[in-house]
Write an enzyme that holds these catalytic residues in place. Structure first.
Site, short mmCIF file in Angstrom:
data_model
loop_
_atom_site.label_atom_id
_atom_site.label_comp_id
_atom_site.label_asym_id
_atom_site.label_seq_id
_atom_site.Cartn_x
_atom_site.Cartn_y
_atom_site.Cartn_z
N GLN A 102 32.11 31.90 37.84
CA GLN A 102 32.27 32.49 36.52
C GLN A 102 31.23 31.88 35.59
O GLN A 102 31.07 30.65 35.54
CB GLN A 102 33.67 32.23 35.95
CG GLN A 102 33.91 33.02 34.66
CD GLN A 102 35.18 32.65 33.94
OE1 GLN A 102 35.31 31.52 33.47
NE2 GLN A 102 36.11 33.58 33.84
N TYR A 183 35.53 33.55 23.74
CA TYR A 183 34.18 32.99 23.88
C TYR A 183 33.16 34.03 23.43
O TYR A 183 33.51 35.07 22.88
CB TYR A 183 33.98 32.49 25.31
CG TYR A 183 34.95 31.37 25.63
CD1 TYR A 183 34.93 30.17 24.90
CD2 TYR A 183 35.95 31.53 26.60
CE1 TYR A 183 35.85 29.16 25.15
CE2 TYR A 183 36.87 30.51 26.85
CZ TYR A 183 36.82 29.33 26.12
OH TYR A 183 37.73 28.34 26.35
N ARG A 230 35.64 39.32 33.36
CA ARG A 230 37.00 39.01 32.88
C ARG A 230 37.09 39.35 31.40
O ARG A 230 36.22 38.99 30.60
CB ARG A 230 37.29 37.53 33.07
CG ARG A 230 38.76 37.16 32.86
CD ARG A 230 38.98 35.66 32.95
NE ARG A 230 40.32 35.34 33.39
CZ ARG A 230 40.89 34.13 33.23
NH1 ARG A 230 40.21 33.14 32.68
NH2 ARG A 230 42.11 33.91 33.66
N GLY A 319 46.56 31.08 38.51
CA GLY A 319 45.84 29.96 37.93
C GLY A 319 46.46 28.62 38.28
O GLY A 319 46.19 28.06 39.34
#
Length: 367
Positions: A102, A183, A230, A319
């Site tokens: 990622q 982000y 994502r 996760g």
């Protein structure tokens, strides 16, 4: 385990055959080696221990120094980082695993101590996020950002392109673009953070532009069949918000589908929190996207089984259960209890709480 489930069935993800539909979600662990932010031998241990997942997605790795937002997160912009990641991918592949990296730029979710010459973090607009980052071994307030100049944006797109080339050189099977959780790409998309009046602000089309431009160059570099992304339409993570997320993300997903990306990784609800935090039609995204739909957030065996059976997703990302259960696939297959995770060791540290969680086999041998 008696309940039938598609969770353990193979899935063809572009050119890659996944042995099951469990994906290890990207998880920031803050254990890269400073000052070069290089993933070390422990990272190779950590990921190879979890290679039975259908797909591993690494912790987010910054595309440049400017893109770093937390201490000791790895990068993918230097030769040393590429060499460190190559040791990780070699170990994972030796165990028969498949691994995507990622890549991210955190934008405003950073601190001056992490930026070149103590500069301000960059953002679509000079809007400070109410939140914390992790520097100096503690959580501290996010710094005041500065708005990116229009002339700087092509350089950031190039950083993503270069990071993708480096990822391929490091042996990764593909790349996941981080467009979620408040982000940089998410900041540009959402009007709570983006107050620009130029071609990257205002309308949905303008605000979505950077995410789609980055996706285009990454897919051109890696190939769309090795590129995922994502997104998190309604999460409030890192003080992000949008006044009308449904049409925004319908538009974004239409653009991503046109690029033929191999998967869409969707954080449903609040990242690490309630799934029903805000109304949103995730089925709309699934219908609009031609590739695989990867569902994320709060999934356990029961919910994963139900979601796959209803054809509401193709892959399920787990996760925190993967943090404490390197053999999560085997445990779920056997209906075995899961190890509890130690939250105190999530961020930073050494092997404790990172590579020392026992497998079922190891636990049985120790009895």
């Amino acid at each position: 385990m008696s309940k039938p489930t598609k969770l353990f069935e193979p899935y063809q993800l572009g050119p890659i055959t996944l042995p099951n539909r469990l994906v290890m979600a990207p998880l920031t662990r803050n254990r890269a080696t400073p000052p070069g932010m290089v993933p070390g031998p422990l990272a190779a241990d950590y990921y190879s221990q979890r290679a039975s997942a259908g797909l591993l997605v690494t912790e987010a790795s910054q595309v440049s120094q400017q893109g770093q937002g937390y201490q000791d997160t790895p990068g993918i912009y230097s030769k040393e980082q590429v060499a460190g990641w190559r040791k990780v991918t070699d170990r994972v592949h030796a165990k028969g695993g498949r691994i995507f990296i990622q890549i991210w730029h955190v934008g405003r979710v950073s601190h001056t101590s992490l930026q070149a010459n103590g500069g301000a973090p960059v953002a679509p607009s000079a809007v400070r996020a109410k939140g914390k980052t992790f520097v100096g071994g503690t959580f501290t307030d996010i710094s005041e950002p500065r708005a990116l100049e229009l002339s700087e944006i092509p350089g950031i797109i190039d950083d993503f392109k270069r990071a993708t080339a480096n990822a391929l050189a490091a042996g990764f099977d593909g790349v996941e673009i981080h467009g979620a959780n408040g982000y940089l790409l998410d900041q540009f998309a959402k009007d709570g953070a983006n107050k620009r009046t130029d071609s990257y602000g205002g309308s949905i089309e303008n605000r979505a532009k950077l995410m789609l431009e980055v996706a285009k160059v990454v897919a051109a570099e890696a190939g769309p069949a090795r590129t995922g992304i994502r997104i998190s339409p309604v999460t409030p993570a890192n003080d992000i918000s949008d006044s009308n997320p449904q049409p925004l993300f319908d538009h974004i997903v239409d653009g991503l589908s046109a690029l033929k990306l191999v998967y869409l990784h969707v954080v449903e609800g609040a990242t690490g929190g309630p799934r029903d935090i805000a109304p949103f039609d995730y089925a709309s995204l699934r219908k609009r996207f031609a590739g695989a739909y990867m569902a994320n957030n709060g999934y356990d065996f029961e919910l994963a089984t139900k979601t796959l059976a209803a054809n509401e997703a193709d892959l399920i990302a787990f996760g925190k259960p993967f943090i404490s259960n390197p053999d999560l696939v085997e445990r779920l297959k056997a209906g075995a209890p899961l190890n509890e995770w130690d939250k105190a060791t999530f961020y930073g540290g050494s092997a404790k709480g990172y590579t020392d969680y026992p497998t079922l086999q190891a636990a049985a041998a120790a009895e």
